[in-house]
Each structure stands twice: as C-alpha cells, then as structure tokens.
Design an enzyme around this catalytic site. Structure first.
Site, PDB file in Angstrom:
ATOM      1  CG  ASP A  64      11.362  12.272  45.997  1.00  9.88           C
ATOM      2  OD1 ASP A  64      12.071  13.036  46.686  1.00  9.88           O
ATOM      3  OD2 ASP A  64      10.151  12.081  46.220  1.00  9.88           O
ATOM      4  CG  HIS A 283      36.134  30.504  42.417  1.00  9.35           C
ATOM      5  ND1 HIS A 283      36.389  29.536  41.471  1.00  9.35           N
ATOM      6  CD2 HIS A 283      36.246  31.695  41.760  1.00  9.35           C
ATOM      7  CE1 HIS A 283      36.659  30.113  40.312  1.00  9.35           C
ATOM      8  NE2 HIS A 283      36.575  31.419  40.468  1.00  9.35           N
ATOM      9  CG  ASP A 300      32.913  37.323  40.727  1.00  9.41           C
ATOM     10  OD1 ASP A 300      32.027  37.430  39.859  1.00  9.41           O
ATOM     11  OD2 ASP A 300      34.037  36.853  40.491  1.00  9.41           O
ATOM     12  CG  ASP A 311      32.181  36.868  35.578  1.00 10.49           C
ATOM     13  OD1 ASP A 311      31.965  37.178  36.765  1.00 10.49           O
ATOM     14  OD2 ASP A 311      33.101  36.100  35.233  1.00 10.49           O
ATOM     15  CG  HIS A 383      42.673  35.853  39.172  1.00 12.14           C
ATOM     16  ND1 HIS A 383      42.339  36.842  38.274  1.00 12.14           N
ATOM     17  CD2 HIS A 383      42.443  36.383  40.403  1.00 12.14           C
ATOM     18  CE1 HIS A 383      41.929  37.919  38.910  1.00 12.14           C
ATOM     19  NE2 HIS A 383      41.981  37.671  40.211  1.00 12.14           N
ATOM     20  CG  HIS A 387      36.616  34.293  32.101  1.00 17.40           C
ATOM     21  ND1 HIS A 387      35.272  34.403  31.804  1.00 17.40           N
ATOM     22  CD2 HIS A 387      36.744  34.749  33.379  1.00 17.40           C
ATOM     23  CE1 HIS A 387      34.615  34.874  32.846  1.00 17.40           C
ATOM     24  NE2 HIS A 387      35.482  35.107  33.815  1.00 17.40           N
ATOM     25  CG  HIS A 394      35.084  30.422  33.256  1.00 17.32           C
ATOM     26  ND1 HIS A 394      35.359  29.680  34.375  1.00 17.32           N
ATOM     27  CD2 HIS A 394      35.217  31.711  33.638  1.00 17.32           C
ATOM     28  CE1 HIS A 394      35.646  30.470  35.393  1.00 17.32           C
ATOM     29  NE2 HIS A 394      35.562  31.722  34.969  1.00 17.32           N
ATOM     30  CD  GLU A 411      37.725  37.786  36.158  1.00 18.31           C
ATOM     31  OE1 GLU A 411      37.509  37.622  37.378  1.00 18.31           O
ATOM     32  OE2 GLU A 411      37.272  37.043  35.281  1.00 18.31           O
ATOM     33  CE1 TYR A 415      40.872  38.763  44.745  1.00 14.32           C
ATOM     34  CE2 TYR A 415      42.845  38.255  43.452  1.00 14.32           C
ATOM     35  CZ  TYR A 415      41.498  38.579  43.508  1.00 14.32           C
ATOM     36  OH  TYR A 415      40.788  38.706  42.352  1.00 14.32           O
ATOM     37  NE  ARG A 432      37.068  38.576  41.171  1.00 12.68           N
ATOM     38  CZ  ARG A 432      37.109  37.796  42.259  1.00 12.68           C
ATOM     39  NH1 ARG A 432      38.251  37.619  42.915  1.00 12.68           N
ATOM     40  NH2 ARG A 432      36.018  37.184  42.702  1.00 12.68           N
ATOM     41  CD  GLU A 434      34.538  39.323  36.522  1.00 11.63           C
ATOM     42  OE1 GLU A 434      34.642  38.413  35.690  1.00 11.63           O
ATOM     43  OE2 GLU A 434      34.151  39.151  37.697  1.00 11.63           O
TER      44      GLU A 434
END
Length: 469
Positions: A64, A283, A300, A311, A383, A387, A394, A411, A415, A432, A434
């Site tokens: 619930d 991610h 990130d 972002d 990647h 974006h 996105h 970004e 890796y 990274r 960004e």
C-alpha cells in the site's frame, strides 16, 4: 548528535537561488509560459487534429506504498499541473465540449476532503482555473464516451497513448484490482479512436515536442541555472569532505544534503558515486564501498529544481591528491572536454563535440600505450559525449546543427577496469568530467562552471574546510 545536525542545518546560510520572500518559492514557471507552450504546439499541429496529453499515473512501489509522484514532463510543460488523473486536449480548430467552446480542455481531479486529509490539497476545477489560467477545466468524472467527437478530426497526436492503454489496470490499496481515473479516460479515448477509425500519430507529436523542448525559453534557462548551481555546491562540498575511510553512500549523503538544503525537490536521477573500480561502471548506483587512500571517486549527481535537472560529474582523489597515473588520465579527459567545448556554437553539428573529444582521447590513449589502434578507443570511452538536458536528464532535442537556446551535456570519460588489456598501472582508473552547456548567439555558456575542473583547482578545493569535518 541530532542536536548538532539540526544546529548545523539552521546555522547554514540558504543558497541565494533558493531565497524567497513568500512562504513558498515564487520562481515556478508562470501560467503565461505554459499558455505560450500550448499555443506554440497548436501552431505546429496539422489541420483537423487533436493533441492528447496524459498526466502520469500513480505507481505502486509495494503493497500500500506508492512511489513519490512524478508528473509526465510533456503534460507539465503544457500545463504546470503536478497532479495525477488529469488529461489535456488541444484542438487545432475550436470545438465545443460540455457546452464550452475553445481549443484547449483540461480534465482534473475533483476536490476530496477525506483524501486531502491524508495526502494534501487537491486543487480541483476552481483551483486549477485560478492558478493556471486555463478557461475550460472539468473534473475527470465529467469525461465520458460522448465527451469528445473524434469524427471531425483526421488524426490524434499523442506520445503516451500506448503506455496508458496497456497499463490501465494495476493493484491498489489492500489488493484490490481497479481501473484508475486516468486509465478510464485513456480507455475512452482509445474506444473513440477505434470506433471512428482514426490514426494515432506519435511521430508528429514527438517531432513537435522535440522542436519545442529542445530550445529553452529564458524562464527555463533560469531554472536550469539554479539546478546547476545547486549541483555545483554539492560537488564542491564532496571535494572538501572526501577522505579515506568514508563510504560512497556518505559522499552521496553530503551531495544530496546540499541539494536539499538549497531547495531541490528531487535528485535529477539516481546518484552515481563510484570509487576505484566502481568508477568504471557507467551507471553504478550501489554506492556502498568503503573508500581507501589512493582511490578516485567519480560522482555523477545533480539536483532537480521545479522540474528541471542539471547533470554534473566530477572525479576527485579521495586522499586529496592525484597519483601520477591518475593525473595523466584525468588531464587527457579534461583536454578532450576542452576540445569539445570549442565546437559548442550555433551552426555546428550536434555530433561535432563528441567527434572532437574522441579524437583527443584516441590520440592520448595511443601515446600512453593503452591502445594500439583507433578502434580500441571505444573500449575505454564507450559512450557519447552529449545529450540534451532540461525537464528530463536525457531531454528531447535535435541532433542537427546546434541552435541558440539548446542545453546539453559535454561529458567525455575514460574507464579502465581491472583486467583490461593494458599495463596494470592503469587498472581501476575511471574518470568522467561533465558540464552543462547552453548555446548562446555566439558560442556557449557553461552553467556548471562553478565547480573546479583542473587538477590544480580540484586539489586546492580538497584542502578547504568542509562543513562536515
């Protein structure tokens, strides 16, 4: 401990962007903004069509307990309303519905004092009319199979039609299986489409929304800047507070505390805080590892403010200083980002910033002996560089030439997970960087420029005192 935390919270100055003179923030998008977006959509509609915008459904998390409600971004863009069980109809030409004539009709939840006692105020017809300045507002209970005559339209423009129809039944309180008001309206729309043999044109709908949402209005840019500023403060505080013996989730807590303190309603997306080899998982959201001396931490994370999200990513040394190998990789990523920035101006193809970043990373990885040919670069930079950014992290937007008002990320990243086909000294390095970029008349503006990017700047901030240590 609780008293100390409360004292800290109330002692800290509020972020300038979140200051206000009334009980609630006064910088929400105005009714005029949403009316302008409806008018812009209607202007691009083909003749004899109707646009159908569904609110998001309430989603059950378990038993619930519902998930926190998140409005459909297209519906919010058009109305500003953040309540479920609502439906907006936009007609190209005026029609008459329930004895009212016009081109836009909104069906909303009726007032319900018992429900409002548990979950908060429902605006109802009068409240929605007053707040959002929409003339033709009805309750969803007034929507029936005969409400909308589709015999006179050529096609129906909508983007969430299939999802609403396919998910029209779902479990509610105490195990009952019922049809919610939104799905009832979606089913009636579906029946009208089928009985009148009309087509659903999602392609035209999405094309129009992409054109509109891809170019930000001044009011949207202001909110995106505030979201970016909140995000920057979070990243800067993590730089100051990170240390060996801290966990990834503690870094996340510092980050999200700063967002919330400054007025963010939500995070823009699940926070990524990956240290050491976890930084090589694009991610990664587990955020459980205990960080050690010599680790990098890739964060990130970004704030969402009044529906608009930033972002931002920064990669920092947990000990406060990069190792020689980490510094080489970091500065290569930074060089690639600077190269991409040079391509951020009107008229340049959307793909050019990525191409520029990839060229730099390919050349650098080759020079370091990590790859032997250009094709291998994608192993370590898998990647895209950009974006669109806005109501969605996105977001919708064109992939053609860049235009003034477009907002997107830049970004690049490298890796190198353990076991990679290169010298082990590089293993476990994930970097990274960004930032959020607004295209201006002559170039770009970095909305997230307030957070350090260079090695020297990051290491300098790491030496500053944090409010958490």
């Amino acid at each position: 401990m609780i008293r100390k935390l409360l004292a800290l919270v109330f002692a800290l100055p509020f972020f300038a962007g979140a200051q206000q003179t009334s009980e609630y923030p006064n910088d929400y998008l105005s009714p005029a903004f949403h009316a302008g977006r409806r008018a812009a959509f209607r202007e691009k509609m083909p003749a004899n069509t109707v646009g159908v915008f569904f609110a998001s459904q309430v989603r059950v998390r378990n038993n619930d307990v519902d998930y926190m409600y998140a409005q459909s971004k297209n519906f919010y863009y058009m109305t500003g309303l953040e309540e479920p069980n609502s439906l907006l109809l936009l007609f190209k030409e005026p029609v008459t519905i329930l004895n009212k004539t016009g081109t836009e009709f909104l069906f909303v939840q009726p007032r319900n004092p018992l429900q409002e006692m548990w979950t908060g105020k429902i605006l109802g017809v009068d409240g929605v009319t007053d707040r959002y300045k929409i003339s033709n507002v009805f309750t969803h209970e007034q929507f029936s199979g005969s409400t909308v005559d589709l015999s006179k339209v050529d096609s129906v423009l909508t983007g969430m039609y299939n999802e609403q129809i396919l998910s029209k039944f779902y479990p509610r309180r105490r195990g009952a299986l019922v049809m919610d008001p939104l799905s009832r309206m979606a089913t009636l729309v579906d029946s009208a489409i089928v009985s009148n043999r009309k087509t659903v044109n999602a392609g035209v709908f999405n094309s129009i929304m992409q054109q509109l949402r891809g170019i930000k209005q001044p009011e949207e840019i202001a909110l995106l800047q505030k979201a970016a500023d909140m995000s920057v403060q979070g990243h800067n505080e993590v730089m100051k507070s990170a240390r060996p013996g801290m966990t990834e989730y503690q870094a996340q807590a510092v980050m999200e505390y700063m967002f919330k303190k400054n007025g963010s309603e939500y995070v823009g997306y699940p926070s990524i805080n990956g240290s050491a080899a976890n930084a090589c998982i694009l991610h990664y959201i587990t955020n459980q590892r205990l960080m050690k001396a010599g680790d990098l931490l890739l964060s990130d994370c970004a704030a969402e403010y009044h529906g608009y999200t930033a972002d931002v990513t920064r990669t920092i040394p947990v000990s406060g200083k990069f190792t020689p190998a980490q510094k080489l990789i970091y500065e290569l990523v930074l060089e690639s980002q600077d190269s991409a920035f040079e391509k951020c101006k009107p008229g340049i193809l959307y793909t050019e910033p990525h191409a520029a970043a990839l060229r730099v990373i390919t050349r650098g990885l080759t020079k370091l002996g990590i790859i032997s040919n250009a094709a291998e670069a994608r192993t370590y930079f898998p990647h895209g560089t950009s974006h669109h950014l806005g109501l969605d992290v996105h977001d919708m937007g064109s992939r053609g030439p860049l235009e003034e008002g477009a907002v997107f990320t830049v970004e690049p990243g490298i890796y190198i997970p353990p076991g990679s086909k290169c010298d082990p000294k590089w293993w476990g390095i994930g970097v990274r960087i960004e930032d959020d970029i607004l295209i201006t008349k002559t170039g770009y503006r970095n909305l997230s420029a307030g957070s350090p990017r260079t090695v020297a700047e990051v290491e300098k901030m790491a030496k500053q005192k944090s409010i958490f240590k």
